[in-house]
Design a protein around this motif. Structure first.
Motif, PDB file in Angstrom:
ATOM      1  N   GLU A  55       0.712  -1.234  -0.039  1.00 53.16           N
ATOM      2  CA  GLU A  55       0.016  -0.050   0.177  1.00 53.16           C
ATOM      3  C   GLU A  55       0.923   1.105   0.099  1.00 53.16           C
ATOM      4  OE1 GLU A  55      -2.783   2.252   3.310  1.00 53.16           O
ATOM      5  OE2 GLU A  55      -3.201  -0.057   2.745  1.00 53.16           O
ATOM      6  N   ALA A  56       2.158   1.235   0.897  1.00 55.49           N
ATOM      7  CA  ALA A  56       2.892   2.431   0.687  1.00 55.49           C
ATOM      8  C   ALA A  56       3.542   2.820  -0.585  1.00 55.49           C
ATOM      9  CB  ALA A  56       3.950   2.062   1.907  1.00 55.49           C
ATOM     10  N   VAL A  57       3.543   1.895  -1.208  1.00 56.00           N
ATOM     11  CA  VAL A  57       4.416   2.106  -2.550  1.00 56.00           C
ATOM     12  C   VAL A  57       3.486   2.371  -3.926  1.00 56.00           C
ATOM     13  CG1 VAL A  57       6.509   0.622  -1.778  1.00 56.00           C
ATOM     14  CG2 VAL A  57       4.532  -0.349  -3.438  1.00 56.00           C
ATOM     15  N   ALA A  58       2.495   2.078  -3.402  1.00 51.92           N
ATOM     16  CA  ALA A  58       1.233   2.494  -4.520  1.00 51.92           C
ATOM     17  C   ALA A  58       1.477   4.034  -5.035  1.00 51.92           C
ATOM     18  CB  ALA A  58      -0.197   2.213  -3.979  1.00 51.92           C
ATOM     19  N   GLY A  59       1.816   4.047  -6.627  1.00 56.15           N
ATOM     20  CA  GLY A  59       1.894   5.427  -6.871  1.00 56.15           C
ATOM     21  C   GLY A  59       3.503   6.154  -6.407  1.00 56.15           C
ATOM     22  N   ALA A  60       4.152   5.569  -5.627  1.00 54.28           N
ATOM     23  CA  ALA A  60       5.415   6.364  -5.164  1.00 54.28           C
ATOM     24  C   ALA A  60       6.330   6.319  -6.182  1.00 54.28           C
ATOM     25  CB  ALA A  60       5.947   5.589  -4.025  1.00 54.28           C
ATOM     26  N   ARG A  84       5.065  -5.149  -7.569  1.00 61.74           N
ATOM     27  CA  ARG A  84       4.409  -3.963  -7.068  1.00 61.74           C
ATOM     28  C   ARG A  84       5.364  -2.564  -7.501  1.00 61.74           C
ATOM     29  NH1 ARG A  84      -0.754  -5.228  -4.295  1.00 61.74           N
ATOM     30  NH2 ARG A  84      -0.503  -7.080  -3.365  1.00 61.74           N
ATOM     31  N   LEU A  85       6.243  -2.694  -8.127  1.00 65.53           N
ATOM     32  CA  LEU A  85       7.088  -1.578  -8.312  1.00 65.53           C
ATOM     33  C   LEU A  85       7.173  -1.364  -9.677  1.00 65.53           C
ATOM     34  CD1 LEU A  85      10.321  -1.938  -6.063  1.00 65.53           C
ATOM     35  CD2 LEU A  85       8.236  -0.682  -5.622  1.00 65.53           C
ATOM     36  N   SER A  86       6.671  -0.319 -10.057  1.00 61.77           N
ATOM     37  CA  SER A  86       6.401  -0.017 -11.802  1.00 61.77           C
ATOM     38  C   SER A  86       7.784   0.313 -12.235  1.00 61.77           C
ATOM     39  CB  SER A  86       5.481   1.222 -11.725  1.00 61.77           C
ATOM     40  OG  SER A  86       4.366   1.012 -11.217  1.00 61.77           O
ATOM     41  N   PRO A  87       8.135   0.087 -13.676  1.00 57.56           N
ATOM     42  CA  PRO A  87       9.055   0.414 -14.164  1.00 57.56           C
ATOM     43  C   PRO A  87       9.478   1.916 -13.810  1.00 57.56           C
ATOM     44  CG  PRO A  87       7.988  -1.087 -15.567  1.00 57.56           C
ATOM     45  CD  PRO A  87       7.227  -0.616 -14.203  1.00 57.56           C
ATOM     46  N   LEU A 109      16.601  -5.968  -9.736  1.00 57.30           N
ATOM     47  CA  LEU A 109      15.303  -4.967  -9.864  1.00 57.30           C
ATOM     48  C   LEU A 109      15.730  -4.467 -11.191  1.00 57.30           C
ATOM     49  CD1 LEU A 109      15.959  -2.802  -6.391  1.00 57.30           C
ATOM     50  CD2 LEU A 109      13.950  -4.124  -7.222  1.00 57.30           C
ATOM     51  N   ALA A 110      16.876  -4.273 -11.898  1.00 61.05           N
ATOM     52  CA  ALA A 110      16.913  -3.898 -13.017  1.00 61.05           C
ATOM     53  C   ALA A 110      16.277  -4.583 -14.197  1.00 61.05           C
ATOM     54  CB  ALA A 110      18.525  -3.722 -13.615  1.00 61.05           C
ATOM     55  N   GLY A 111      16.021  -6.110 -13.858  1.00 58.28           N
ATOM     56  CA  GLY A 111      15.384  -6.863 -14.758  1.00 58.28           C
ATOM     57  C   GLY A 111      13.828  -6.418 -14.674  1.00 58.28           C
ATOM     58  N   ALA A 112      13.430  -5.720 -13.646  1.00 55.91           N
ATOM     59  CA  ALA A 112      11.873  -5.246 -13.694  1.00 55.91           C
ATOM     60  C   ALA A 112      11.787  -3.797 -14.055  1.00 55.91           C
ATOM     61  CB  ALA A 112      11.191  -5.468 -12.234  1.00 55.91           C
TER      62      ALA A 112
END
Length: 294
Positions: A55-60, A84-87, A109-112
Protein backbone atom coordinates in the motif's frame (compact mmCIF):
# COMPACT_ATOMS: atom_id res chain seq x y z
CA UNK A 1 12.71 19.95 -3.48
CA UNK A 2 9.97 19.48 -6.09
CA UNK A 3 6.86 17.75 -4.69
CA UNK A 4 7.73 14.06 -4.81
CA UNK A 5 5.79 11.01 -3.73
CA UNK A 6 8.06 8.95 -1.50
CA UNK A 7 7.39 5.70 0.31
CA UNK A 8 9.54 5.18 3.43
CA UNK A 9 9.70 1.57 4.56
CA UNK A 10 11.22 0.98 8.00
CA UNK A 11 10.68 3.51 10.77
CA UNK A 12 13.39 2.74 13.27
CA UNK A 13 15.45 5.66 14.56
CA UNK A 14 17.10 6.39 11.21
CA UNK A 15 14.09 5.64 9.02
CA UNK A 16 11.78 7.81 11.10
CA UNK A 17 14.35 10.59 11.10
CA UNK A 18 14.74 10.51 7.32
CA UNK A 19 10.95 10.51 6.91
CA UNK A 20 10.79 13.70 8.99
CA UNK A 21 13.53 15.32 6.92
CA UNK A 22 11.70 14.46 3.70
CA UNK A 23 8.47 15.93 5.07
CA UNK A 24 10.31 19.12 6.03
CA UNK A 25 11.66 19.32 2.49
CA UNK A 26 8.14 19.25 1.08
CA UNK A 27 7.86 15.63 -0.05
CA UNK A 28 4.60 13.70 0.03
CA UNK A 29 5.57 10.83 2.34
CA UNK A 30 3.73 7.55 2.83
CA UNK A 31 5.35 5.40 5.48
CA UNK A 32 5.10 1.82 6.68
CA UNK A 33 6.57 -0.12 9.56
CA UNK A 34 5.76 -3.70 10.48
CA UNK A 35 5.41 -2.57 14.14
CA UNK A 36 2.57 -0.03 13.83
CA UNK A 37 3.38 1.82 17.08
CA UNK A 38 6.65 3.09 15.59
CA UNK A 39 4.72 4.70 12.75
CA UNK A 40 2.56 6.89 14.99
CA UNK A 41 5.04 9.78 15.54
CA UNK A 42 5.81 9.92 11.82
CA UNK A 43 2.11 10.09 11.09
CA UNK A 44 1.72 12.90 13.58
CA UNK A 45 4.52 14.73 11.74
CA UNK A 46 2.50 14.66 8.52
CA UNK A 47 3.16 11.35 6.78
CA UNK A 48 0.39 9.09 5.53
CA UNK A 49 0.68 5.75 7.32
CA UNK A 50 0.06 2.68 5.17
CA UNK A 51 -1.23 -0.67 6.38
CA UNK A 52 1.28 -2.61 4.28
CA UNK A 53 4.45 -2.16 2.25
CA UNK A 54 2.46 -2.74 -0.93
CA UNK A 55 0.00 0.00 0.00
CA UNK A 56 2.86 2.38 0.82
CA UNK A 57 4.53 2.08 -2.58
CA UNK A 58 1.35 2.46 -4.65
CA UNK A 59 1.98 5.53 -6.79
CA UNK A 60 5.39 6.29 -5.24
CA UNK A 61 8.13 7.73 -7.43
CA UNK A 62 10.82 6.86 -4.89
CA UNK A 63 10.93 4.06 -2.33
CA UNK A 64 13.35 4.64 0.55
CA UNK A 65 14.31 1.56 2.56
CA UNK A 66 15.70 1.66 6.08
CA UNK A 67 15.57 -1.98 7.14
CA UNK A 68 17.50 -3.99 9.71
CA UNK A 69 19.32 -6.53 7.57
CA UNK A 70 19.53 -8.42 4.30
CA UNK A 71 16.77 -10.83 5.33
CA UNK A 72 14.40 -7.90 5.89
CA UNK A 73 15.31 -6.33 2.54
CA UNK A 74 14.78 -9.67 0.82
CA UNK A 75 11.41 -10.15 2.50
CA UNK A 76 10.14 -6.67 1.71
CA UNK A 77 11.71 -5.83 -1.65
CA UNK A 78 11.53 -9.25 -3.29
CA UNK A 79 8.64 -10.69 -1.32
CA UNK A 80 5.95 -8.24 -0.29
CA UNK A 81 6.74 -5.89 -3.17
CA UNK A 82 7.24 -8.51 -5.89
CA UNK A 83 5.52 -7.12 -9.00
CA UNK A 84 4.39 -3.99 -7.13
CA UNK A 85 7.11 -1.59 -8.28
CA UNK A 86 6.49 0.09 -11.63
CA UNK A 87 9.31 0.48 -14.18
CA UNK A 88 11.16 3.74 -13.54
CA UNK A 89 10.64 3.73 -9.78
CA UNK A 90 13.82 4.49 -7.83
CA UNK A 91 14.66 2.41 -4.78
CA UNK A 92 16.98 4.27 -2.40
CA UNK A 93 18.27 1.61 -0.04
CA UNK A 94 19.88 2.94 3.14
CA UNK A 95 19.94 -0.51 4.78
CA UNK A 96 23.38 -1.85 5.68
CA UNK A 97 24.03 -4.90 3.50
CA UNK A 98 27.08 -6.52 1.94
CA UNK A 99 28.44 -5.37 -1.42
CA UNK A 100 27.67 -8.85 -2.73
CA UNK A 101 24.01 -8.51 -1.77
CA UNK A 102 23.87 -4.95 -3.14
CA UNK A 103 25.10 -5.96 -6.58
CA UNK A 104 22.68 -8.89 -6.73
CA UNK A 105 19.73 -6.74 -5.60
CA UNK A 106 20.48 -4.07 -8.21
CA UNK A 107 20.56 -6.70 -10.93
CA UNK A 108 17.27 -8.25 -9.86
CA UNK A 109 15.52 -4.86 -9.77
CA UNK A 110 16.98 -3.83 -13.13
CA UNK A 111 15.28 -6.85 -14.67
CA UNK A 112 11.94 -5.26 -13.69
CA UNK A 113 12.97 -1.80 -14.91
CA UNK A 114 13.45 -0.49 -11.35
CA UNK A 115 16.49 1.65 -10.51
CA UNK A 116 18.41 1.07 -7.27
CA UNK A 117 20.61 3.55 -5.43
CA UNK A 118 22.53 2.30 -2.44
CA UNK A 119 22.93 5.10 0.06
CA UNK A 120 25.45 4.78 2.86
CA UNK A 121 24.19 7.20 5.52
CA UNK A 122 26.48 8.33 8.32
CA UNK A 123 25.06 9.99 11.41
CA UNK A 124 22.50 9.35 14.13
CA UNK A 125 18.68 9.59 14.34
CA UNK A 126 18.73 13.23 15.49
CA UNK A 127 20.91 14.19 12.50
CA UNK A 128 18.61 12.19 10.21
CA UNK A 129 15.56 14.16 11.37
CA UNK A 130 17.34 17.45 10.62
CA UNK A 131 18.54 16.34 7.19
CA UNK A 132 22.12 16.50 8.40
CA UNK A 133 23.37 13.03 7.48
CA UNK A 134 26.38 12.44 5.29
CA UNK A 135 25.21 10.40 2.31
CA UNK A 136 27.46 8.34 0.06
CA UNK A 137 25.61 6.95 -2.94
CA UNK A 138 26.47 4.25 -5.45
CA UNK A 139 24.77 2.77 -8.47
CA UNK A 140 24.14 3.58 -12.10
CA UNK A 141 24.81 7.25 -12.84
CA UNK A 142 21.27 7.67 -14.17
CA UNK A 143 19.79 6.35 -10.92
CA UNK A 144 21.99 8.46 -8.62
CA UNK A 145 21.27 11.61 -10.63
CA UNK A 146 17.53 10.95 -10.52
CA UNK A 147 17.64 10.49 -6.73
CA UNK A 148 19.76 13.56 -5.96
CA UNK A 149 16.92 15.73 -4.63
CA UNK A 150 15.88 13.00 -2.21
CA UNK A 151 19.47 12.40 -1.10
CA UNK A 152 20.02 16.13 -0.53
CA UNK A 153 16.85 16.29 1.56
CA UNK A 154 18.26 13.76 4.03
CA UNK A 155 21.92 14.73 3.85
CA UNK A 156 23.99 17.87 4.21
CA UNK A 157 26.83 16.21 2.28
CA UNK A 158 26.06 13.94 -0.68
CA UNK A 159 28.78 12.19 -2.66
CA UNK A 160 28.70 9.73 -5.56
CA UNK A 161 30.99 6.73 -5.02
CA UNK A 162 30.49 5.14 -8.41
CA UNK A 163 29.50 1.51 -9.03
CA UNK A 164 27.06 -0.50 -6.95
CA UNK A 165 28.73 -2.09 -3.92
CA UNK A 166 31.05 0.80 -3.12
CA UNK A 167 28.64 2.48 -0.71
CA UNK A 168 27.98 -0.79 1.11
CA UNK A 169 31.72 -1.40 1.46
CA UNK A 170 32.22 2.11 2.86
CA UNK A 171 29.36 1.73 5.34
CA UNK A 172 30.70 -1.57 6.65
CA UNK A 173 34.18 -0.06 6.95
CA UNK A 174 32.80 2.82 9.03
CA UNK A 175 30.71 0.54 11.22
CA UNK A 176 33.75 -1.68 11.69
CA UNK A 177 35.70 1.31 13.00
CA UNK A 178 32.78 2.35 15.19
CA UNK A 179 32.45 -1.10 16.71
CA UNK A 180 36.09 -1.55 17.63
CA UNK A 181 36.47 2.05 18.90
CA UNK A 182 33.43 1.73 21.16
CA UNK A 183 34.86 -1.50 22.49
CA UNK A 184 38.23 0.18 23.12
CA UNK A 185 36.58 2.97 25.14
CA UNK A 186 34.46 0.42 26.99
CA UNK A 187 37.52 -1.59 28.00
CA UNK A 188 39.28 1.59 29.17
CA UNK A 189 36.24 2.27 31.38
CA UNK A 190 36.26 -1.25 32.77
CA UNK A 191 40.03 -1.13 33.38
CA UNK A 192 39.75 2.19 35.23
CA UNK A 193 36.99 0.80 37.43
CA UNK A 194 39.02 -2.33 38.12
CA UNK A 195 41.84 -0.06 39.32
CA UNK A 196 39.48 1.80 41.65
CA UNK A 197 38.78 4.89 39.51
CA UNK A 198 35.26 6.16 38.99
CA UNK A 199 34.28 5.94 35.33
CA UNK A 200 33.20 9.58 35.46
CA UNK A 201 36.80 10.64 36.12
CA UNK A 202 38.07 8.72 33.11
CA UNK A 203 35.30 10.02 30.85
CA UNK A 204 35.82 13.63 31.99
CA UNK A 205 39.54 13.43 31.21
CA UNK A 206 38.77 11.66 27.93
CA UNK A 207 36.40 14.46 26.88
CA UNK A 208 39.14 17.04 27.28
CA UNK A 209 41.84 15.00 25.59
CA UNK A 210 43.13 14.44 22.09
CA UNK A 211 41.33 11.08 22.09
CA UNK A 212 37.96 12.82 22.09
CA UNK A 213 35.82 12.52 18.97
CA UNK A 214 32.15 13.38 18.36
CA UNK A 215 31.33 9.69 17.88
CA UNK A 216 33.11 8.42 21.00
CA UNK A 217 31.93 11.33 23.14
CA UNK A 218 28.38 10.46 22.11
CA UNK A 219 28.92 6.88 23.32
CA UNK A 220 30.65 8.12 26.46
CA UNK A 221 27.34 9.74 27.36
CA UNK A 222 25.65 6.34 27.43
CA UNK A 223 28.47 4.88 29.51
CA UNK A 224 28.51 7.80 31.96
CA UNK A 225 24.83 7.38 32.80
CA UNK A 226 24.81 3.57 32.43
CA UNK A 227 21.62 4.09 30.42
CA UNK A 228 21.59 2.40 27.04
CA UNK A 229 18.03 2.95 25.83
CA UNK A 230 16.73 4.35 23.63
CA UNK A 231 19.60 3.08 21.52
CA UNK A 232 21.13 5.17 18.78
CA UNK A 233 22.75 2.05 17.29
CA UNK A 234 21.52 -1.25 18.71
CA UNK A 235 24.13 -3.78 19.80
CA UNK A 236 22.37 -6.44 17.71
CA UNK A 237 22.87 -4.35 14.57
CA UNK A 238 26.50 -3.72 15.47
CA UNK A 239 27.07 -7.46 15.77
CA UNK A 240 25.34 -7.96 12.42
CA UNK A 241 27.46 -5.36 10.64
CA UNK A 242 30.72 -6.64 12.08
CA UNK A 243 29.76 -10.14 10.98
CA UNK A 244 28.99 -8.88 7.45
CA UNK A 245 32.33 -7.09 7.21
CA UNK A 246 34.16 -10.17 8.47
CA UNK A 247 32.26 -12.38 6.02
CA UNK A 248 33.08 -10.19 3.02
CA UNK A 249 36.75 -9.90 4.01
CA UNK A 250 37.18 -13.64 4.48
CA UNK A 251 35.53 -14.29 1.11
CA UNK A 252 38.31 -12.21 -0.42
CA UNK A 253 41.13 -13.84 1.54
CA UNK A 254 41.57 -11.09 4.16
CA UNK A 255 41.48 -11.71 7.91
CA UNK A 256 40.23 -9.08 10.36
CA UNK A 257 41.47 -10.31 13.76
CA UNK A 258 40.40 -7.21 15.72
CA UNK A 259 36.92 -7.48 14.24
CA UNK A 260 36.90 -11.12 15.32
CA UNK A 261 37.53 -10.10 18.94
CA UNK A 262 34.82 -7.44 18.75
CA UNK A 263 32.39 -9.98 17.32
CA UNK A 264 32.96 -12.23 20.32
CA UNK A 265 32.20 -9.39 22.72
CA UNK A 266 29.02 -8.35 20.93
CA UNK A 267 27.99 -12.00 20.79
CA UNK A 268 28.17 -11.94 24.61
CA UNK A 269 25.84 -8.92 24.57
CA UNK A 270 23.30 -10.80 22.47
CA UNK A 271 23.58 -13.91 24.66
CA UNK A 272 22.89 -11.77 27.73
CA UNK A 273 19.65 -10.49 26.23
CA UNK A 274 20.85 -6.89 25.74
CA UNK A 275 20.86 -6.74 21.94
CA UNK A 276 18.34 -3.89 21.86
CA UNK A 277 20.56 -1.69 24.03
CA UNK A 278 22.96 0.78 22.43
CA UNK A 279 26.27 -0.71 21.33
CA UNK A 280 27.92 1.19 24.21
CA UNK A 281 26.50 -1.53 26.52
CA UNK A 282 29.85 -3.31 26.10
CA UNK A 283 31.09 -1.05 28.92
CA UNK A 284 29.09 -3.21 31.35
CA UNK A 285 29.99 -6.67 32.68
CA UNK A 286 27.67 -9.13 30.98
CA UNK A 287 27.09 -12.82 31.66
CA UNK A 288 27.43 -15.31 28.84
CA UNK A 289 24.00 -16.60 28.03
CA UNK A 290 22.76 -16.21 31.56
CA UNK A 291 19.90 -13.82 30.84
CA UNK A 292 19.87 -10.04 31.05
CA UNK A 293 22.51 -8.47 33.27
CA UNK A 294 21.25 -6.64 36.36
Amino acid sequence: MQPTSIAVLGLGGMGAGMARALLAAGADVTAYNRTPDKAVPVGEAGATIAASAAEAVAGAEVVLLSLADEAAVEQVLFGELEGRLSPGVIVVDTSTVTPTFAVAAAGRLAGAGVLRVEACVLGNPAMAAKGELRVFAAGEEQAVDAALEVLRAIGQDVRDLGPTGNASALKLAFNLMLGVHILGLAEAVRFAETMGLDRGVLLDVFDGSGWRSPVLSFRAGFMRGRTYRPAAFRAALMHKDLALANQEALARGTELPVVGCALDRYADVLASGRGDDDAAIVAEPLPRGGGPAR
